[in-house]
Design a protein around this motif. Structure first.
Motif, PDB file in Angstrom:
ATOM      1  N   LEU A  19      33.833  42.564  57.087  1.00  0.00           N
ATOM      2  CA  LEU A  19      33.954  43.409  55.896  1.00  0.00           C
ATOM      3  C   LEU A  19      35.391  43.380  55.388  1.00  0.00           C
ATOM      4  CD1 LEU A  19      32.414  45.498  54.080  1.00  0.00           C
ATOM      5  CD2 LEU A  19      33.481  47.259  55.509  1.00  0.00           C
ATOM      6  N   LEU A  20      35.549  43.044  54.096  1.00  0.00           N
ATOM      7  CA  LEU A  20      36.861  43.106  53.431  1.00  0.00           C
ATOM      8  C   LEU A  20      36.876  44.416  52.657  1.00  0.00           C
ATOM      9  CD1 LEU A  20      37.062  39.429  52.112  1.00  0.00           C
ATOM     10  CD2 LEU A  20      37.719  40.332  54.363  1.00  0.00           C
ATOM     11  N   PRO A  21      37.563  45.444  53.170  1.00  0.00           N
ATOM     12  CA  PRO A  21      37.409  46.801  52.616  1.00  0.00           C
ATOM     13  C   PRO A  21      38.176  47.032  51.314  1.00  0.00           C
ATOM     14  CG  PRO A  21      38.970  46.811  54.430  1.00  0.00           C
ATOM     15  CD  PRO A  21      38.465  45.410  54.338  1.00  0.00           C
ATOM     16  N   PHE A  22      37.548  47.816  50.408  1.00  0.00           N
ATOM     17  CA  PHE A  22      38.211  48.244  49.160  1.00  0.00           C
ATOM     18  C   PHE A  22      37.471  49.482  48.655  1.00  0.00           C
ATOM     19  CE2 PHE A  22      39.689  46.885  44.618  1.00  0.00           C
ATOM     20  CZ  PHE A  22      40.530  47.981  44.591  1.00  0.00           C
ATOM     21  N   ARG A  23      37.987  50.654  49.012  1.00  0.00           N
ATOM     22  CA  ARG A  23      37.413  51.902  48.534  1.00  0.00           C
ATOM     23  C   ARG A  23      38.370  52.534  47.523  1.00  0.00           C
ATOM     24  NH1 ARG A  23      33.078  54.101  51.105  1.00  0.00           N
ATOM     25  NH2 ARG A  23      32.359  53.018  52.994  1.00  0.00           N
ATOM     26  N   ILE A  24      37.800  53.143  46.470  1.00  0.00           N
ATOM     27  CA  ILE A  24      38.621  53.743  45.408  1.00  0.00           C
ATOM     28  C   ILE A  24      38.345  55.237  45.323  1.00  0.00           C
ATOM     29  CG2 ILE A  24      38.776  51.626  44.062  1.00  0.00           C
ATOM     30  CD1 ILE A  24      36.546  52.666  42.293  1.00  0.00           C
ATOM     31  N   LYS A  25      39.286  55.976  44.717  1.00  0.00           N
ATOM     32  CA  LYS A  25      39.153  57.424  44.598  1.00  0.00           C
ATOM     33  C   LYS A  25      38.584  57.850  43.245  1.00  0.00           C
ATOM     34  CE  LYS A  25      43.106  58.332  47.634  1.00  0.00           C
ATOM     35  NZ  LYS A  25      44.446  58.978  47.737  1.00  0.00           N
ATOM     36  N   ASP A  26      38.977  57.150  42.199  1.00  0.00           N
ATOM     37  CA  ASP A  26      38.611  57.586  40.844  1.00  0.00           C
ATOM     38  C   ASP A  26      37.408  56.803  40.318  1.00  0.00           C
ATOM     39  OD1 ASP A  26      40.828  59.327  40.791  1.00  0.00           O
ATOM     40  OD2 ASP A  26      42.130  57.636  40.240  1.00  0.00           O
ATOM     41  N   ASP A  27      36.717  57.417  39.362  1.00  0.00           N
ATOM     42  CA  ASP A  27      35.595  56.757  38.708  1.00  0.00           C
ATOM     43  C   ASP A  27      36.093  55.624  37.818  1.00  0.00           C
ATOM     44  OD1 ASP A  27      33.621  58.387  39.806  1.00  0.00           O
ATOM     45  OD2 ASP A  27      33.924  59.934  38.273  1.00  0.00           O
ATOM     46  N   LEU A  28      35.257  54.614  37.661  1.00  0.00           N
ATOM     47  CA  LEU A  28      35.560  53.487  36.777  1.00  0.00           C
ATOM     48  C   LEU A  28      34.543  53.444  35.650  1.00  0.00           C
ATOM     49  CD1 LEU A  28      36.378  50.634  39.339  1.00  0.00           C
ATOM     50  CD2 LEU A  28      37.996  51.786  37.821  1.00  0.00           C
ATOM     51  N   PRO A  29      34.912  52.926  34.459  1.00  0.00           N
ATOM     52  CA  PRO A  29      33.936  52.763  33.373  1.00  0.00           C
ATOM     53  C   PRO A  29      32.803  51.822  33.802  1.00  0.00           C
ATOM     54  CG  PRO A  29      36.193  52.433  32.590  1.00  0.00           C
ATOM     55  CD  PRO A  29      36.267  52.479  34.078  1.00  0.00           C
ATOM     56  N   VAL A  30      31.661  51.971  33.154  1.00  0.00           N
ATOM     57  CA  VAL A  30      30.505  51.144  33.531  1.00  0.00           C
ATOM     58  C   VAL A  30      30.642  49.714  33.037  1.00  0.00           C
ATOM     59  CG1 VAL A  30      28.928  53.106  33.624  1.00  0.00           C
ATOM     60  CG2 VAL A  30      29.260  51.877  31.461  1.00  0.00           C
ATOM     61  N   ASP A  31      31.566  49.485  32.088  1.00  0.00           N
ATOM     62  CA  ASP A  31      31.663  48.144  31.491  1.00  0.00           C
ATOM     63  C   ASP A  31      32.807  47.323  32.081  1.00  0.00           C
ATOM     64  OD1 ASP A  31      33.634  49.698  30.448  1.00  0.00           O
ATOM     65  OD2 ASP A  31      33.128  49.372  28.334  1.00  0.00           O
ATOM     66  N   VAL A  32      33.191  47.635  33.333  1.00  0.00           N
ATOM     67  CA  VAL A  32      34.262  46.858  33.962  1.00  0.00           C
ATOM     68  C   VAL A  32      33.679  45.594  34.596  1.00  0.00           C
ATOM     69  CG1 VAL A  32      35.685  48.866  34.426  1.00  0.00           C
ATOM     70  CG2 VAL A  32      34.053  48.081  36.165  1.00  0.00           C
ATOM     71  N   THR A  33      34.567  44.665  34.931  1.00  0.00           N
ATOM     72  CA  THR A  33      34.204  43.434  35.636  1.00  0.00           C
ATOM     73  C   THR A  33      35.002  43.369  36.934  1.00  0.00           C
ATOM     74  OG1 THR A  33      33.734  42.267  33.570  1.00  0.00           O
ATOM     75  CG2 THR A  33      34.153  40.921  35.519  1.00  0.00           C
ATOM     76  N   LEU A  34      34.305  43.089  38.070  1.00  0.00           N
ATOM     77  CA  LEU A  34      34.952  42.956  39.381  1.00  0.00           C
ATOM     78  C   LEU A  34      34.921  41.500  39.794  1.00  0.00           C
ATOM     79  CD1 LEU A  34      34.012  46.008  39.296  1.00  0.00           C
ATOM     80  CD2 LEU A  34      33.872  45.874  41.783  1.00  0.00           C
ATOM     81  N   LEU A  35      36.088  40.987  40.185  1.00  0.00           N
ATOM     82  CA  LEU A  35      36.178  39.607  40.677  1.00  0.00           C
ATOM     83  C   LEU A  35      36.824  39.597  42.056  1.00  0.00           C
ATOM     84  CD1 LEU A  35      37.361  37.493  37.592  1.00  0.00           C
ATOM     85  CD2 LEU A  35      35.061  37.736  38.496  1.00  0.00           C
ATOM     86  N   TRP A  36      36.114  39.050  43.062  1.00  0.00           N
ATOM     87  CA  TRP A  36      36.707  38.763  44.377  1.00  0.00           C
ATOM     88  C   TRP A  36      37.079  37.283  44.397  1.00  0.00           C
ATOM     89  CZ3 TRP A  36      38.351  41.385  48.572  1.00  0.00           C
ATOM     90  CH2 TRP A  36      37.965  42.735  48.722  1.00  0.00           C
ATOM     91  N   ARG A  37      38.360  36.994  44.733  1.00  0.00           N
ATOM     92  CA  ARG A  37      38.824  35.610  44.773  1.00  0.00           C
ATOM     93  C   ARG A  37      39.424  35.305  46.140  1.00  0.00           C
ATOM     94  NH1 ARG A  37      40.934  37.047  39.522  1.00  0.00           N
ATOM     95  NH2 ARG A  37      39.894  35.933  37.818  1.00  0.00           N
ATOM     96  N   HIS A  38      39.255  34.074  46.559  1.00  0.00           N
ATOM     97  CA  HIS A  38      39.871  33.568  47.789  1.00  0.00           C
ATOM     98  C   HIS A  38      40.811  32.446  47.387  1.00  0.00           C
ATOM     99  CE1 HIS A  38      39.546  31.031  51.672  1.00  0.00           C
ATOM    100  NE2 HIS A  38      40.545  31.903  51.794  1.00  0.00           N
ATOM    101  N   GLU A  39      42.122  32.712  47.532  1.00  0.00           N
ATOM    102  CA  GLU A  39      43.124  31.704  47.147  1.00  0.00           C
ATOM    103  C   GLU A  39      42.863  31.201  45.727  1.00  0.00           C
ATOM    104  OE1 GLU A  39      45.519  31.457  49.122  1.00  0.00           O
ATOM    105  OE2 GLU A  39      44.707  32.150  51.036  1.00  0.00           O
ATOM    106  N   ASN A  40      42.642  32.174  44.800  1.00  0.00           N
ATOM    107  CA  ASN A  40      42.434  31.895  43.368  1.00  0.00           C
ATOM    108  C   ASN A  40      41.100  31.234  43.033  1.00  0.00           C
ATOM    109  OD1 ASN A  40      44.908  32.993  42.545  1.00  0.00           O
ATOM    110  ND2 ASN A  40      45.970  31.081  43.091  1.00  0.00           N
ATOM    111  N   VAL A  41      40.187  31.135  44.026  1.00  0.00           N
ATOM    112  CA  VAL A  41      38.842  30.612  43.766  1.00  0.00           C
ATOM    113  C   VAL A  41      37.868  31.794  43.806  1.00  0.00           C
ATOM    114  CG1 VAL A  41      36.993  29.093  44.545  1.00  0.00           C
ATOM    115  CG2 VAL A  41      39.393  28.364  44.736  1.00  0.00           C
TER     116      VAL A  41
END
Length: 615
Positions: free
Chosen positions: A486-508
């Protein structure tokens, strides 16, 4: 006598008719004893002529003055067309005569063939001049010279449409165009005037300029042989702002009658405002203004926002009229020196000859740096002042030229709702600092606080550069062969529904999430929790681990405009399986402020370095 009255004509002729002559006329015949023998009643109606209007533009080849009648006439009538009581055309059987001719003796009027039978008495007027304007009257007389019909037509010959010419002050010359279609005889006169003042005149044997510069050089010029070339254009040299206005060229015949006219409106514009930037604290700055025009008997005046420049801090070069360098040097610069500086040159009569504007911007040199880590609740952008400020000032905090907070007369307004805040009563406390909350990476950049007085002039300014840094990199370690990590990433605040999430490994890119849609870019090997925005868990599970999976994994959150909102990096170390491996973990000194968590089979240890040996 009474038996012979029927053979006599008792008609009455009424002359010089007026509208008031309308009414009933009664003719009565009495005998010597006063007894009425005969009587006849005639009703007269004197109608007002209906003036018809005809408009035409000077330069048109011809115009028709209309006059169509309903009933024909016998052949012994006479038709006359007059202009200002002067005969221009007459017609009767056997006579069709034009009385209006051009300089080339060509006939300028014409009526249609057989006008009495066709009932069309219209007149065609050719080769139009401005002097042809006025009332044209057509009158039909019988053989006894009595008027039978009459009609008036008002002709308006308009000037050519005003032509506009624009030029920038400082140009060597400008052309005021006037080309004609037909040439003239040699006995005409051409006059160019500006505001009713003669600037140039031309006729055979005379080509005279009436407009001269201070050096007595001629400032106007017409082309050679303009009458034959049909080009009456005027060239104006050594341009001044006072040369703006309407220029009118008029052509007169030998009798002084106007044949042609054209007007050209000239606009001599001031050159574009020049920009000069400097930093507060610099000893002096030059506001440039040079000219090639030779100046004599003139007054040069520099002003700052319609006020005289400060005495003792402004200086011009020696002998500026000779050198043509009217530049101003401003010393001991203040922020309030910013604004528009205008240099105006007046002649001895007080008329403006030249003008130039220079905009000066005096900036604050020192820029303060503030760094903060993404995820902090707030950051302070400091701005403390030493001197008191007037109560009617306006404070503007801007981020990259976008206003984020305003303060004016005890009113403090955040333009990013809930994101900015100033302290109470900043003018009394002399603390103009801004608190920025809910920090994002996009909040990085230059924040400028500017203080303006009631007239909008800048009094103070300070710039603070904010750097919002990414959270420290988290370390995760796992042994090759484990089913997943597991690569952890938990946030405290709400995010807009129209956001985009990108996980990259060495820019890929290895995993994408957008509007409920998941897209693993490593087929079947990556997975995110369901509904990560609601659960605020953006962690990534990586399956079927290989040694090559080691490296830095970065999760970035973008808003709908593509701006980065959040970012976190996790460094993954996949160790090889070997019973003889020796792992050495060196515990971090508690005094070391940077602790990097390492996850190993569920247990977390803080390490400074990891050394892995495989024999």
């Amino acid at each position: 006598m009474s038996h012979k009255l029927g053979f006599f004509c008792l008609c009455l002729t009424l002359k010089d008719l007026h509208l008031t002559d309308s009414g009933v006329y009664t003719c009565t015949v009495y005998n010597k004893d006063g007894h009425m023998l005969l009587q006849k009643v005639v009703t007269l109606s004197v109608r007002e002529y209906q003036l018809e209007m005809v408009e035409v533009t000077q330069g048109k080849e011809f115009v028709l003055l209309p006059f169509k009648i309903k009933e024909g006439f016998t052949q012994d009538v006479k038709v006359e067309w007059k202009h200002k009581n002067k005969m221009v055309h007459e017609y009767q059987i056997g006579k069709d005569q034009c009385h209006l001719k051009g300089q080339d003796q060509k006939q300028r009027t014409e009526m249609k063939k057989d006008p009495l039978n066709t009932k069309d008495l219209s007149l065609t007027l050719k080769d139009l001049h401005l002097t042809d304007s006025g009332v044209y009257t057509c009158t039909v007389y019988n053989k006894d010279g009595h008027m039978l019909l009459q009609k008036s037509v008002t002709l308006s010959v308009r000037e050519y449409q005003l032509e506009m010419v624009e030029v920038t002050q400082g140009k060597e010359f400008v052309l005021l165009p006037f080309k004609i279609k037909e040439g003239f005889t040699q006995d005409v006169k051409v006059e160019w005037k500006h505001k009713n003042k003669m600037v140039h005149e031309y006729q055979i044997g005379k080509d005279q300029c009436h407009l001269k510069g201070q050096d007595q050089k001629q400032r106007t010029e017409m082309k050679k042989d303009p009458l034959n070339t049909k080009d009456l254009s005027l060239t104006l040299k050594d341009l001044h702002l006072t040369d703006s206005g309407v220029y009118t060229c008029t052509v007169y015949n030998k009798d002084g009658h106007m044949l042609l006219r054209k007007s050209v409106t000239l606009s001599v514009r001031v050159p574009e405002v020049q920009m000069v930037e400097t930093v507060k604290g610099v000893q002096s700055v030059l506001l440039p203004f040079t000219t090639d025009i030779k100046l004599q008997d003139v007054t040069v005046e520099w002003k700052h926002e319609d006020k005289k420049v400060p005495q003792g801090r402004a200086e011009m070069k020696k002998d500026p009229l000779t050198t043509g360098d009217l530049s101003l040097t401003l010393k001991d610069l203040h922020l309030t020196d910013s604004g528009v500086y205008t240099c105006t040159v007046y002649n001895k009569d007080g008329h403006m000859l030249l003008q130039k504007s220079v905009t000066l911007s005096v900036r604050v040199l020192q820029v303060e740096m503030v760094e903060v880590t993404q995820g902090e609740k707030s950051v302070l952008l400091p701005f403390r002042i030493k001197d008191d400020l007037p109560v009617d000032v306006t404070l503007l905090w801007r981020h990259e030229n976008v206003t984020v907070h305003t303060y004016q007369r005890d009113q403090s307004q955040s333009h990013i709702q809930g994101h900015t805040e100033m302290k109470k009563d900043p003018l009394t406390t002399k603390d103009l600092s801004l608190t920025l909350k809910d920090l994002h990476l996009t909040d990085s950049g230059v924040y400028t606080c500017t203080v303006y007085n009631k007239d909008g002039h800048m009094l103070l300014q300070k710039a603070v550069t904010l750097s919002v840094r990414v959270l420290q990199v988290e370390m995760v370690e796992v042994t090759q062969g484990e089913k997943s990590v597991l690569l952890p990433f938990r946030i405290k605040d709400d995010l807009p529904v129209d956001v985009t999430l990108l996980w990259r490994h060495e820019n890929v890119t290895v995993h994408t999430y957008q509007r409920g849609q998941y897209q693993p870019d490593i087929q079947g090997r990556t997975e995110m929790n369901k509904d990560p925005l609601r659960t605020k868990d953006l962690s990534l599970t990586l399956k079927d681990l290989h040694l090559t999976d080691s490296g830095v994994y970065t999760c970035t959150v973008y808003n709908k405009d593509g701006h980065m909102l959040l970012q976190k990096s996790v460094t993954l170390s996949v160790r090889g399986e070997c019973n003889s491996c020796l792992s050495t973990l060196q515990i971090l000194n508690e005094k070391d402020p940077i602790k990097q968590p390492v996850m190993h089979h569920g247990n977390v240890t803080y390490v400074e370095s990891v050394q892995v040996c495989c024999m």
